[in-house]
Design an enzyme around this catalytic site. Structure first.
Site, mmCIF file in Angstrom:
data_model
loop_
_atom_site.group_PDB
_atom_site.id
_atom_site.type_symbol
_atom_site.label_atom_id
_atom_site.label_comp_id
_atom_site.label_asym_id
_atom_site.label_seq_id
_atom_site.Cartn_x
_atom_site.Cartn_y
_atom_site.Cartn_z
ATOM 1 N N LYS A 35 0.836 -1.206 0.000
ATOM 2 C CA LYS A 35 0.000 0.000 0.000
ATOM 3 C C LYS A 35 0.868 1.250 0.000
ATOM 4 O O LYS A 35 0.450 2.304 -0.434
ATOM 5 C CB LYS A 35 -0.900 0.024 1.255
ATOM 6 N N TYR A 140 -12.381 -4.425 10.730
ATOM 7 C CA TYR A 140 -11.218 -3.559 10.911
ATOM 8 C C TYR A 140 -11.096 -3.151 12.377
ATOM 9 O O TYR A 140 -10.052 -3.348 13.021
ATOM 10 C CB TYR A 140 -11.343 -2.328 9.992
#
Ligand code: UDP
Length: 329
Positions: A35, A140
């Site tokens: 990322k 998450y």
């Protein structure tokens, strides 16, 4: 100190690396670049590698004589976590436990953990204090909470001293214009709004207009990434100074709705933007607004850039200068 920064090529990590080095610390970045961006690490050594590679971690911690770890590397998208919870448990729980294991093996005493407002879930009190119930509404938040729950036991049994920082909505860009926010694919509101202003997206999609909020769109607490970076330095200094392990919210205490963000961005970019209301995004709570009183009181943290207009202005400057993000490098 010599600090290992996992995920230091990512958005919040890279801004923190820059600030730490400027403050006089030595920094090594570990990032698998899934990322993050090589070009976002401008003033520190970057080691490309996986969190799951415990041998690599031990070698790094030992060879570099690391005193502290700041752990940014994680999967961090609410929507994606609803689709792929297994990836979130693997990266955010298993990966983090491997890191803690390496730290234990080598004897690294200090740990600053990137946690999230997503640990809270639906609210019973606003602004949210740190002792608010934690009932995450998405994987998450659940995976970040799982690690937070392990930390007191690691402290008790192994003496690992930690500070967990619960970020609200990190936003904005390096005021010096060197670093910015660039995810691929981009899912975050402010960069998407600015991409629309640059003509790279057809319209701003507003996820849901029937939330129990004043204008029906979700309310979030946007906090400038440079203020977040500064909080990490204070956390590190506090740990080194012997403070007891703790959890701190990092936000402004000001909530802005999605519509307010879009309207402020329109002011900053100087034009109206095309927008469309779409259905709610799964896993999104209606309101997340922090009480950051604890970190202000205990660590003397003072956000400097965090009014919404400044946040969007710094982001807009970076996006205008880097319309292709880091990819052009
Ligand atoms: N959001 C939106 N349209 C988008 C992206 C996000 O309406 O294209 C909303 C989202 O539902 C949330 C807020 O903007 O209420 C902030 O979302 P973001 O993904 O930036 O951060 P998160 O809150 O997930 O950390």
């Amino acid at each position: 100190m010599h600090i290992l920064i996992t995920g230091g090529a990512g958005y919040i990590g890279s801004h923190t690396v820059k600030k730490l080095v400027k403050t006089g610390h030595q920094v090594t970045v570990l990032d698998n670049l899934s990322k993050g961006w090589r070009a976002a690490v401008t003033n520190a050594r970057l080691v490309e590698g996986e969190l799951a590679n415990q041998r690599l971690l031990c070698e790094l911690l030992q060879a570099e004589k690391i005193n502290a770890v700041m752990h940014f590397a994680a999967s961090s998208l609410v929507g994606e976590s609803m689709q792929c919870p297994a990836d979130y448990y693997a990266n955010n729980v298993t990966g983090s436990l491997i890191l803690l294991e390496a730290m234990r093996e080598v004897g690294v005493p200090y740990f600053v953990f990137s946690s999230t407002a997503a640990v809270y879930g639906e609210l019973v009190e606003i602004p949210i204090p740190e002792d608010h119930p934690t009932i995450p509404t998405n994987p998450y938040g659940a995976t970040k909470l799982a690690l937070e729950e392990a930390l007191p036991w690691y402290y008790q049994a192994y003496g690992l001293r930690y500070i967990s920082l619960r970020y609200f909505n990190a936003a904005g860009a390096d005021p010096e214009g060197e670093l910015g926010e660039d995810h691929d694919p981009e899912t975050h509101l402010i960069p998407l709004v600015l991409k629309t202003a640059l003509g790279q997206a057809a319209e701003v999609k507003i996820f849901g207009r029937d939330y129990p909020t004043p204008d029906g769109t979700c309310v979030r607490d946007y906090i400038h990434v440079t203020d977040l970076a500064q909080a990490h330095i204070l956390a590190l200094e506090a740990l080194a100074g012997g403070v007891v392990p703790s959890i701190y919210n990092l936000g402004n205490g000001n909530g802005y709705s999605v519509l307010e963000v879009v309207q402020t961005a329109e002011k900053v970019v100087g034009k109206l933007l095309p927008k469309a209301f779409t259905k709610r995004r799964a896993g999104d709570p209606a309101i997340l607004v922090a009480s950051a009183e604890r970190i202000k009181r205990e660590l003397h943290w003072k956000p400097c850039y965090s009014d919404l207009q400044t946040i969007i202005e710094t982001a807009w400057r970076w996006h205008q200068k880097n319309p292709l993000g880091y990819a052009k490098y």
